[in-house]
Design an enzyme around this catalytic site. Structure first.
Site, PDB file in Angstrom:
ATOM      1  N   GLY A   1      31.961  -4.378 -39.206  1.00 22.57           N
ATOM      2  CA  GLY A   1      32.391  -4.580 -40.564  1.00 22.57           C
ATOM      3  C   GLY A   1      33.325  -3.491 -41.050  1.00 22.57           C
ATOM      4  O   GLY A   1      33.935  -3.626 -42.098  1.00 22.57           O
ATOM      5  N   PHE A   2      33.455  -2.390 -40.313  1.00 24.49           N
ATOM      6  CA  PHE A   2      34.293  -1.280 -40.753  1.00 24.49           C
ATOM      7  C   PHE A   2      35.737  -1.386 -40.278  1.00 24.49           C
ATOM      8  O   PHE A   2      36.599  -0.721 -40.810  1.00 24.49           O
ATOM      9  CB  PHE A   2      33.728   0.052 -40.241  1.00 24.49           C
ATOM     10  N   GLY A   3      36.007  -2.161 -39.243  1.00 27.88           N
ATOM     11  CA  GLY A   3      37.363  -2.172 -38.722  1.00 27.88           C
ATOM     12  C   GLY A   3      37.592  -3.267 -37.714  1.00 27.88           C
ATOM     13  O   GLY A   3      36.812  -4.197 -37.596  1.00 27.88           O
TER      14      GLY A   3
ATOM     15  N   VAL B   1      38.517  -4.327 -33.613  1.00 27.26           N
ATOM     16  CA  VAL B   1      38.288  -3.845 -32.249  1.00 27.26           C
ATOM     17  C   VAL B   1      39.387  -4.398 -31.346  1.00 27.26           C
ATOM     18  O   VAL B   1      39.695  -5.591 -31.392  1.00 27.26           O
ATOM     19  CB  VAL B   1      36.894  -4.260 -31.720  1.00 27.26           C
TER      20      VAL B   1
ATOM     21  N   LYS C   1      37.689   0.723 -31.462  1.00 19.52           N
ATOM     22  CA  LYS C   1      37.412   0.298 -32.826  1.00 19.52           C
ATOM     23  C   LYS C   1      38.312   1.113 -33.741  1.00 19.52           C
ATOM     24  O   LYS C   1      38.222   2.341 -33.790  1.00 19.52           O
ATOM     25  CB  LYS C   1      35.938   0.541 -33.150  1.00 19.52           C
TER      26      LYS C   1
ATOM     27  N   ASP D   1      20.555  -4.382 -37.424  1.00 21.05           N
ATOM     28  CA  ASP D   1      21.491  -5.515 -37.460  1.00 21.05           C
ATOM     29  C   ASP D   1      21.498  -6.252 -36.123  1.00 21.05           C
ATOM     30  O   ASP D   1      22.555  -6.571 -35.578  1.00 21.05           O
ATOM     31  CB  ASP D   1      22.893  -5.036 -37.834  1.00 21.05           C
TER      32      ASP D   1
END
Length: 198
Positions: free
Chosen positions: A1-3, A5, A20, A112
């Site tokens: 969810g941050f970036g 890949v 990533k 998660d």
């Protein structure tokens, strides 16, 4: 969810890696701390059931985390394309549990677990990935909901605090996902699903 890949080639080690790319622009201190937490956990974990950290580099407003490249994608994507029999699912789940055993032995909760965060090698072995919301048990905040809604344990939704059992709940949801193509209550809106889960 941050970036994002990307598949890349490491010219020093002459190996293919996953990179990533994370934009640090407009990230608040909490998000940056979560990114740093993921890197620290990846550095700590060295096991064949966990995606291996290689390096990280910061250039300008971007951070690049290099990890082991797993050519066969995620278990979630595989089961959306193909029907896997129960024995195959048992084999995958046994490997997921082996990886979780290592995490829990280090005092880490993944928070998660789902098919898309379990990656496959070319030989069909699985490795746990995406430690963006993972945490040491001693640092778990009881007032934060994190993870992916339909795989979340009741204690996370009700803000009672995640435990190792929270990961096992998510594994159970993943078993249902692998058997049926979707996790429990997936056809309901999020609020109703949360109510049913709790």
């Amino acid at each position: 969810g941050f970036g994002k890949v990307f598949k890349a080639f490491n010219t020093k080690s002459l190996t293919t890696v996953a990179v990533k790319q994370i934009s640090l622009a407009n990230k608040d201190s909490k998000k940056i701390k979560e990114i740093q937490n993921e890197i620290q956990l990846l550095k700590l974990l060295d096991h064949h059931r966990i995606v291996q950290y290689k390096d990280d580099i910061r250039k300008g407003d971007h951070l690049y985390i290099m990890m082991e490249y797993l050519e066969s994608g995620s278990l979630g994507a595989l089961t959306r394309k193909f029907k896997i029999d129960e024995m195959g699912i048992c084999r995958y789940i046994a490997q997921v549990l082996e990886g979780l055993s290592i995490l829990h032995g280090e005092g880490i909760i993944h928070r998660d677990i789902k098919g898309d965060n379990v990656l496959l090698t070319k030989d069909g072995d699985v490795k746990l990935a995406d430690f963006g919301v993972s945490s040491k048990l001693s640092r778990v905040q009881t007032n934060e909901i994190c993870g992916t809604p339909f795989w979340m344990a009741p204690e996370i939704i009700s803000l009672s605090g995640a435990t190792y059992a929270s990961d096992i709940w998510s594994v159970g949801c993943m078993v249902i996902e692998l058997l049926s193509g979707k996790p429990p209550y997936f056809d309901l809106d999020r609020t109703t699903a949360f109510f049913k889960i709790v």
